[in-house]
Design an enzyme around this catalytic site. Sequence first.
Site, mmCIF file in Angstrom:
data_model
loop_
_atom_site.group_PDB
_atom_site.id
_atom_site.type_symbol
_atom_site.label_atom_id
_atom_site.label_comp_id
_atom_site.label_asym_id
_atom_site.label_seq_id
_atom_site.Cartn_x
_atom_site.Cartn_y
_atom_site.Cartn_z
ATOM 1 C CG ASP A 35 -2.041 0.964 1.170
ATOM 2 O OD1 ASP A 35 -1.828 2.121 0.755
ATOM 3 O OD2 ASP A 35 -3.161 0.565 1.516
ATOM 4 C CB THR A 71 -6.540 2.093 0.652
ATOM 5 O OG1 THR A 71 -5.416 2.907 0.984
ATOM 6 C CG2 THR A 71 -6.185 0.626 0.802
#
Length: 420
Positions: A35, A71
């Site tokens: 991420d 995200t």
Amino acid sequence: MFASLGFLFAILSIARCVPVQQAASRDKVLLVSFDGFRWNYDQDVDTPNLDAMAAEGVKARYMTPAFVTLTSPCHFTLLTGKYLENHGVIHNMWFNTSTGVKMPYYVTQGIDSWWDNGSLPIWITAQRQGLKTGSIYFPGGKAKYQGEEVYMKLVEPPIFNYSNEVNWRQNIDTVMEWFTVKNLDFIALYFGEPDSTGHKYGPESEQRKAIVSQVDRTIGYLRRRIRESGLEPNLNLIITSDHGMETVIKDKEVHIGAVENFTFSDIQFELLDYGPNGLLIPKEGKLEHVYSVLKNAHPKLHVYKKEEFPKRFHYANNPRITPLLMYSDPGYVIHGRFKVQFNKGEHGFDNEAMNMKTIFRAVGPAFKQGLLAEPFESVNVYALLCELLGIVPEPNDGSLEVLRPLLRECPADGCGNTDI
Ligand SMILES: *[C@@H]1O[C@H](CO)[C@@H](O)[C@H](O)[C@H]1NC(C)=O
Ligand SMILES: *[C@@H]1O[C@H](CO)[C@@H](O)[C@H](O)[C@H]1NC(C)=O
Ligand SMILES: *[C@@H]1O[C@H](CO)[C@@H](O)[C@H](O)[C@H]1NC(C)=O
Ligand SMILES: *[C@@H]1O[C@H](CO)[C@@H](O)[C@H](O)[C@H]1NC(C)=O
Ligand SMILES: [Zn+2]
């Protein structure tokens, strides 16, 4: 220990006895996301394992994520090949505009109706075509889609330390077991770093460099375990991410609550205080007034009526988008009633801003060696995954043609899986 080894050998020898057609050489795919790995994080840190992977496979100069660069939305684009306005996961937070209730990232992972909004992630499509799939902590992996869910999954615990390298290695070991013992065809594996560290300390910090070193060590560990597990000849490994990271600017901030002639009593629903993105529903009859007081309120703030939001973002044409929406320029976050955002790094910005660009690397039997590929949009990754797995994709916004140059030339009788 010995019992489980015996079990493993038993499974492996059974696997060897199944008829050739069934055991056919369908190559496996491992999709890994770190991420918030900005496209150039390998340029100020020594990354021997990423470099080796680039030399043996494909490295894109960078990848352009979808907008908003958050995200859950961007991971769902990887899994569906669709822009946000077409897959419906338009924010990290679930919300109800009638009640005003909002749920944070973790809770939203478990709300099926947020994810299952008319698009199937690749896990479900692959399973419907006879493959076995898995997810470890991957956004979207907890939800059910039309009543179906990914076959093997690990879900993040509610309180979780994203940077624990021991846990990272355990998850990699689990992936190896799922491929070799459970014979899965496709696994999506997620790590919450370097995003967490980038938010907390900023993308230019020493802490961010240290966590990128940890990511690189982990890639070394992963590739060693792939070799030791005998998976190297028939596993295609993709390492990518959802978005980059930008340093937050702390002066001349955007503060909606302080805008002249703006009042929250004109607002029925608001989703603010989430980086550079905001959603607003003015009360009945107040839309024009709220729009007019906000649209020129700050030189770094861009406020639009839903229908006028720039089409290049592929974001606003969805029933979940509110009548007014806004975003701010790189570095500026949007504060609502009070200032409650204190991160040093943030994302969510324009996907054309270089600091939102992210990485794409791949190595394995399907990929060319030592290729530096031109940049592309993340909506195209899904079609590539389907090709690698030999499955028929759902309708999507990407194209296999964009990423075909990454693949080795096929012999006249076809490329491995495509004929199965
Ligand atoms: C939002 O809440 C209202 C009122 O409780 C309910 O009728 C509606 O179905 C909810 N919408 C969603 C998307 O959950
Ligand atoms: C997507 O969600 C919206 C509410 O958020 C709902 O109105 C719509 O029917 C859903 N569409 C599908 C296909 O699930
Ligand atoms: C998370 O784990 C890492 C490595 O084990 C440790 O250094 C760090 O202090 C932990 N962070 C928190 C907030 O517990
Ligand atoms: C705020 O409202 C007052 C009264 O209508 C008006 O005179 C003033 O120009 C407005 N200010 C801005 C910045 O719109
Ligand atoms: Zn992220």
